[in-house]
Scaffold this motif. Sequence first.
Motif, PDB file in Angstrom:
ATOM      1  N   SER A   8       0.899  -1.308   0.017  1.00  0.00           N
ATOM      2  CA  SER A   8       0.061  -0.047  -0.104  1.00  0.00           C
ATOM      3  C   SER A   8       0.792   1.119  -0.034  1.00  0.00           C
ATOM      4  O   SER A   8       2.094   1.154   0.680  1.00  0.00           O
ATOM      5  CB  SER A   8      -0.729   0.090   1.064  1.00  0.00           C
ATOM      6  N   TRP A  31      -1.089  -2.373  -6.409  1.00  0.00           N
ATOM      7  CA  TRP A  31      -1.102  -1.634  -4.998  1.00  0.00           C
ATOM      8  C   TRP A  31      -2.394  -1.088  -4.619  1.00  0.00           C
ATOM      9  O   TRP A  31      -3.050  -0.738  -5.427  1.00  0.00           O
ATOM     10  CB  TRP A  31       0.004  -0.504  -5.035  1.00  0.00           C
ATOM     11  N   ARG A  32      -2.429  -1.047  -3.402  1.00  0.00           N
ATOM     12  CA  ARG A  32      -3.329  -0.346  -2.581  1.00  0.00           C
ATOM     13  C   ARG A  32      -3.071   1.234  -2.656  1.00  0.00           C
ATOM     14  O   ARG A  32      -1.988   1.485  -1.899  1.00  0.00           O
ATOM     15  CB  ARG A  32      -3.959  -0.887  -1.375  1.00  0.00           C
ATOM     16  N   PRO A  51       0.153   3.138   5.393  1.00  0.00           N
ATOM     17  CA  PRO A  51       0.861   2.549   4.215  1.00  0.00           C
ATOM     18  C   PRO A  51       1.938   1.905   4.569  1.00  0.00           C
ATOM     19  O   PRO A  51       2.618   2.138   5.499  1.00  0.00           O
ATOM     20  CB  PRO A  51       0.714   3.647   3.255  1.00  0.00           C
ATOM     21  N   GLU A 224     -10.826   3.595   5.916  1.00  0.00           N
ATOM     22  CA  GLU A 224     -10.471   2.414   5.632  1.00  0.00           C
ATOM     23  C   GLU A 224     -10.800   1.434   6.848  1.00  0.00           C
ATOM     24  O   GLU A 224     -10.646   2.108   7.997  1.00  0.00           O
ATOM     25  CB  GLU A 224      -8.791   1.817   5.361  1.00  0.00           C
TER      26      GLU A 224
END
Length: 446
Positions: A8, A31-32, A51, A224
């Motif tokens: 991430s 990737w996030r 991240p 999130e």
Amino acid sequence: MSQDRPFSILIVEDDRGMRQSLVELMEAAGWRVEALSRADRVAEHLTMFLPDVILSDVRMPGMSGLELLTSLDPNAHPPLVLISAHGDIPMAVQAIKDGAYSFVEKPYEPRRLLTILSHAAEQNRMRHSNTRLRERLMRLSGLDRVLLGQTPDIAALREDVLDLAETEVAVLLQGETGAGKDLVAHALHDLGRRSDAPFLALNCAALTPDTFEAEMFGTSDGREGRLLNASGGTLYLDEVCACPLPVQAKLLRVIEEKQIFPVGASSPVPVAFRVVSASNEDVQEAVVQGRLRADLLFRLNTVVLTLPTLRNRLDDLGMLATFFLAEYARIYEVTPPELSQADLAALMSHDWPGNVRELRSVAERRVLAARRGGGSMAQALQASATPEDVPETLREAVAAFERELIAKAIRTHAGRMDATAEALGIGRRTLNEKIVKLGLDKEALL
């Protein structure tokens, strides 16, 4: 890159076109990605999304990339890679000295940028893996304390934990309060293949249907959820029988479909967990009473481990007590008190409603008394009443006795009020009235 946990990245870039280009590059690589236009929003954003790496432009309105670098704690935050069209050698050297992982000039070469970011992310995960390893070793020593003993039940439990840790099967832990369910759950995670991934413990009794989806699944506007952050690791459902039925339905759907829908999102997000659950009550009875969904139980009880009570392994009492006394003696820097025959007799005659957790507390009280030059296990087992504390009137004495009796029953039955009332031989309403009248705090007792 782990299939369960893609890397991430947080991109900080004020130029919209460049920001979109970087987002598309990273998403295409699997990737996030989350992106911000200002560096002064990073600190707040990191509370919701942590991240593996941050990629930041250098020159931006407000806070610059170099100022962002100096504002981050290198021990707590992800590595920072700086990117700039105005970079020069002195700037790059200073950035590296200040703690930047690397410095990339625009226009960037996509393959080189991906390589740098992947190495930064891998290094960050390795650093966290080492931290978790140290924590894991500490927790494993806690597991050893709980599973210390020679009785057949505890020896069999140790073997079961070792055998099951390397599998992915769902495990349901059953046992009384204080028997060590949390530590066994951690051991199944720590000794397994998901040990480097997160361990997410949910107290099911505290989950509320109204906020569950936003908190656990996240939202489409950037918040999130906890389940996505923990994907790839272990999901530990504690007190599963106390989970509200609407939440049970949502958990069942996540476990079955291995995906979540963030609130407001139009498409699902995949998640992967090893599921471990725990209960201090009879799960089959909870199904009969309609408090636990049968289909959820079928997903949770592939293997059931029952943790033995301390009163059923009295042969281990002396060993456990000696171990805990030595442990607390080291903490409080005193000589460990020796167990006399009278001490052992007191331990053997107690019924241990709080199991090993209670024994640890008793051992700590005994060591604290030893610091003052006295004490015994019998005294450590008693409430800390002194002769001056004895009530002066019969009414006060009766109230004190009721308070102690009800408190012990609440602990014995792990806060289940119907069972507590039945054990005391009174009605549920009468029990509630006495709890209020006597000033008892149920949460503090458990």
